[in-house]
Design a protein around this motif. Structure first.
Motif, PDB file in Angstrom:
ATOM      1  N   MET A   1       0.843  -1.195   0.000  1.00 44.40           N
ATOM      2  CA  MET A   1       0.000   0.000   0.000  1.00 44.40           C
ATOM      3  C   MET A   1       0.887   1.257   0.000  1.00 44.40           C
ATOM      4  O   MET A   1       1.961   1.270   0.595  1.00 44.40           O
ATOM      5  CB  MET A   1      -0.911   0.021   1.221  1.00 44.40           C
ATOM      6  N   ARG A   2       0.379   2.293  -0.638  1.00 45.72           N
ATOM      7  CA  ARG A   2       1.126   3.537  -0.774  1.00 45.72           C
ATOM      8  C   ARG A   2       0.571   4.566   0.196  1.00 45.72           C
ATOM      9  O   ARG A   2      -0.628   4.867   0.173  1.00 45.72           O
ATOM     10  CB  ARG A   2       0.971   4.031  -2.212  1.00 45.72           C
ATOM     11  N   VAL A   3       1.438   5.103   1.047  1.00 43.34           N
ATOM     12  CA  VAL A   3       1.038   6.101   2.045  1.00 43.34           C
ATOM     13  C   VAL A   3       1.809   7.379   1.796  1.00 43.34           C
ATOM     14  O   VAL A   3       3.050   7.363   1.631  1.00 43.34           O
ATOM     15  CB  VAL A   3       1.313   5.596   3.477  1.00 43.34           C
ATOM     16  N   GLY A   4       1.108   8.500   1.765  1.00 39.02           N
ATOM     17  CA  GLY A   4       1.755   9.807   1.648  1.00 39.02           C
ATOM     18  C   GLY A   4       1.625  10.572   2.950  1.00 39.02           C
ATOM     19  O   GLY A   4       0.582  10.500   3.607  1.00 39.02           O
ATOM     20  N   ILE A   5       2.679  11.271   3.325  1.00 39.81           N
ATOM     21  CA  ILE A   5       2.638  12.140   4.498  1.00 39.81           C
ATOM     22  C   ILE A   5       2.917  13.556   4.030  1.00 39.81           C
ATOM     23  O   ILE A   5       3.977  13.833   3.458  1.00 39.81           O
ATOM     24  CB  ILE A   5       3.663  11.717   5.572  1.00 39.81           C
ATOM     25  N   ILE A   6       1.955  14.433   4.255  1.00 40.34           N
ATOM     26  CA  ILE A   6       2.098  15.838   3.871  1.00 40.34           C
ATOM     27  C   ILE A   6       2.427  16.630   5.126  1.00 40.34           C
ATOM     28  O   ILE A   6       1.604  16.757   6.036  1.00 40.34           O
ATOM     29  CB  ILE A   6       0.806  16.358   3.202  1.00 40.34           C
ATOM     30  N   GLY A   7       3.660  17.137   5.188  1.00 37.30           N
ATOM     31  CA  GLY A   7       4.166  17.834   6.363  1.00 37.30           C
ATOM     32  C   GLY A   7       5.059  16.896   7.160  1.00 37.30           C
ATOM     33  O   GLY A   7       4.559  15.967   7.800  1.00 37.30           O
ATOM     34  N   VAL A   8       6.378  17.101   7.100  1.00 37.86           N
ATOM     35  CA  VAL A   8       7.295  16.216   7.829  1.00 37.86           C
ATOM     36  C   VAL A   8       8.150  17.014   8.808  1.00 37.86           C
ATOM     37  O   VAL A   8       9.370  16.899   8.844  1.00 37.86           O
ATOM     38  CB  VAL A   8       8.174  15.357   6.893  1.00 37.86           C
ATOM     39  N   GLY A   9       7.450  17.815   9.613  1.00 41.18           N
ATOM     40  CA  GLY A   9       8.091  18.417  10.771  1.00 41.18           C
ATOM     41  C   GLY A   9       8.237  17.362  11.850  1.00 41.18           C
ATOM     42  O   GLY A   9       8.288  16.164  11.569  1.00 41.18           O
ATOM     43  N   HIS A  10       8.251  17.792  13.109  1.00 40.31           N
ATOM     44  CA  HIS A  10       8.423  16.850  14.212  1.00 40.31           C
ATOM     45  C   HIS A  10       7.365  15.753  14.183  1.00 40.31           C
ATOM     46  O   HIS A  10       7.670  14.558  14.321  1.00 40.31           O
ATOM     47  CB  HIS A  10       8.360  17.577  15.551  1.00 40.31           C
ATOM     48  N   VAL A  11       6.092  16.154  14.012  1.00 40.58           N
ATOM     49  CA  VAL A  11       5.007  15.176  14.039  1.00 40.58           C
ATOM     50  C   VAL A  11       5.046  14.279  12.815  1.00 40.58           C
ATOM     51  O   VAL A  11       4.990  13.045  12.918  1.00 40.58           O
ATOM     52  CB  VAL A  11       3.647  15.883  14.160  1.00 40.58           C
ATOM     53  N   GLY A  12       5.149  14.855  11.630  1.00 43.25           N
ATOM     54  CA  GLY A  12       5.175  14.058  10.413  1.00 43.25           C
ATOM     55  C   GLY A  12       6.319  13.064  10.387  1.00 43.25           C
ATOM     56  O   GLY A  12       6.162  11.929   9.934  1.00 43.25           O
ATOM     57  N   ALA A  13       7.483  13.487  10.882  1.00 43.26           N
ATOM     58  CA  ALA A  13       8.634  12.587  10.913  1.00 43.26           C
ATOM     59  C   ALA A  13       8.402  11.434  11.875  1.00 43.26           C
ATOM     60  O   ALA A  13       8.749  10.282  11.582  1.00 43.26           O
ATOM     61  CB  ALA A  13       9.893  13.365  11.301  1.00 43.26           C
ATOM     62  N   SER A  14       7.808  11.714  13.040  1.00 44.98           N
ATOM     63  CA  SER A  14       7.508  10.638  13.982  1.00 44.98           C
ATOM     64  C   SER A  14       6.463   9.683  13.411  1.00 44.98           C
ATOM     65  O   SER A  14       6.544   8.470  13.613  1.00 44.98           O
ATOM     66  CB  SER A  14       7.015  11.215  15.317  1.00 44.98           C
ATOM     67  N   VAL A  15       5.486  10.225  12.685  1.00 47.25           N
ATOM     68  CA  VAL A  15       4.503   9.375  12.021  1.00 47.25           C
ATOM     69  C   VAL A  15       5.203   8.469  11.009  1.00 47.25           C
ATOM     70  O   VAL A  15       4.926   7.262  10.936  1.00 47.25           O
ATOM     71  CB  VAL A  15       3.421  10.217  11.324  1.00 47.25           C
ATOM     72  N   ALA A  16       6.131   9.025  10.246  1.00 51.27           N
ATOM     73  CA  ALA A  16       6.834   8.241   9.239  1.00 51.27           C
ATOM     74  C   ALA A  16       7.609   7.087   9.863  1.00 51.27           C
ATOM     75  O   ALA A  16       7.547   5.945   9.387  1.00 51.27           O
ATOM     76  CB  ALA A  16       7.791   9.149   8.455  1.00 51.27           C
ATOM     77  N   VAL A  17       8.333   7.355  10.936  1.00 44.03           N
ATOM     78  CA  VAL A  17       9.080   6.303  11.627  1.00 44.03           C
ATOM     79  C   VAL A  17       8.142   5.204  12.098  1.00 44.03           C
ATOM     80  O   VAL A  17       8.402   4.002  11.898  1.00 44.03           O
ATOM     81  CB  VAL A  17       9.863   6.885  12.823  1.00 44.03           C
ATOM     82  N   SER A  18       7.044   5.600  12.719  1.00 43.68           N
ATOM     83  CA  SER A  18       6.117   4.620  13.288  1.00 43.68           C
ATOM     84  C   SER A  18       5.407   3.813  12.208  1.00 43.68           C
ATOM     85  O   SER A  18       5.177   2.606  12.368  1.00 43.68           O
ATOM     86  CB  SER A  18       5.090   5.330  14.181  1.00 43.68           C
TER      87      SER A  18
END
Length: 303
Positions: A1-18
């Motif tokens: 599945m393809r997931v996009g994250i719009i906004g990779v500040g502190h929160v977006g980066a933590s979401v990406a790691v998780s």
């Protein structure tokens, strides 16, 4: 599945790691208005590939990030010390509106993380034109996690044995459904030594949690990263789990309003809302929370 994250500040980066550690995506696309930041995060995450389930990570433009099975909206600024989530609204409204118009053309499901998450979920749903069940905010999932952790400490049990939830606004008017809380199948209010004073103290502690963290480190990001990854996985794996997410409600007194209630979450979004069994005090508190969100919306969109 393809997931996009719009906004990779502190929160977006933590979401990406998780999300990567949870194995919730086969391809993760990162976008930020600061393109160099998105590239740096993508490079950093990609280099950890031996330590998470197989996935590709790339920095992309906004339109490509919106062409995903699921898009996480984590753009906008974070709260400042002493600032309520609703005070963020004016600054983050414009960004959510712009992104909503774009993702509505391409995305399968949108997950809102940025605050104030309830109102921004409504902004994203209306600007995107997507059905209400396909625009979901993390809502009170984080507050519920905080509640379960606090109860686990108080009762000296594992947090996974605690079944309790926070409803309404992800913010100062949120409510704890104490009447339905259970530990190991036993009603919390029947637990030896449990008191109403405990409810007042822990409810206040949960409500104040974000402010306490922001005062110390300037941002809350890790726990919401775990929460978002859990929600993403529940959607993409079609788990049909009951989660306290925010979505625009349909019908009844809450029609059109976005706030958190238990809902069944799977591949088609938050498809079925489950009205909670509340006592009179909790029902009144939920109506108050709804009114707070109505007033915030009215200030944002007069008339």
């Amino acid at each position: 599945m393809r997931v996009g994250i719009i906004g990779v500040g502190h929160v977006g980066a933590s979401v990406a790691v998780s999300v990567l550690q949870a194995g919730a995506a086969r391809e993760l696309l990162l976008h930020d208005r600061d393109g160099a930041r998105a590239e740096g995060e993508a490079m950093d995450l990609a280099q950890g590939a031996p330590y998470y389930p197989r996935a590709k990570v790339r920095a992309v433009g906004l339109e490509e990030a919106s062409r995903c099975d699921l898009v996480v909206f984590a753009a906008g600024r974070n709260g400042r010390p002493g600032e309520s989530r609703l005070q963020l609204l004016a600054d983050n409204f414009r960004v959510a509106s712009e992104v909503g118009r774009l993702v509505g053309k391409h995305a399968g499901i949108v997950v809102a993380v940025s605050n104030p998450v309830d109102v921004l979920t409504r902004v994203l749903q209306q600007s995107s034109g997507l059905p209400p069940e396909r625009v979901i905010g993390t809502g009170t999932m984080l507050d519920t996690a905080r509640l379960r952790q606090a109860l686990a400490v108080r009762l000296a049990v594992d947090s996974r044995s605690v079944h309790a939830q926070v409803l309404g606004e992800h913010g100062d008017s949120e409510i704890v459904q104490w009447s339905g809380a259970q530990v190991g199948g036993r009603p919390l209010r029947d637990w030896p030594g449990w008191t109403r004073e405990d409810e007042q103290r822990l409810g206040h502690e949960v409500k104040r949690a974000a402010y306490e963290i922001i005062q110390r480190k300037g941002v809350t990001n890790h726990a919401i990263g775990f929460v978002t990854a859990d929600l993403v996985r529940a959607i993409l794996r079609d788990e049909h789990r009951v989660l306290t997410v925010t979505r625009c409600q349909t019908g009844g007194e809450l029609d059109g309003l976005a706030l958190s209630l238990p809902a069944i979450v799977g591949r088609n979004g938050a498809t079925k809302v489950i009205p909670p069994a509340l006592d009179d005090e909790e029902a009144a508190a939920l109506q108050n929370s709804a009114q707070v969100l109505r007033e915030a919306w009215a200030q944002l969109v007069p008339g």
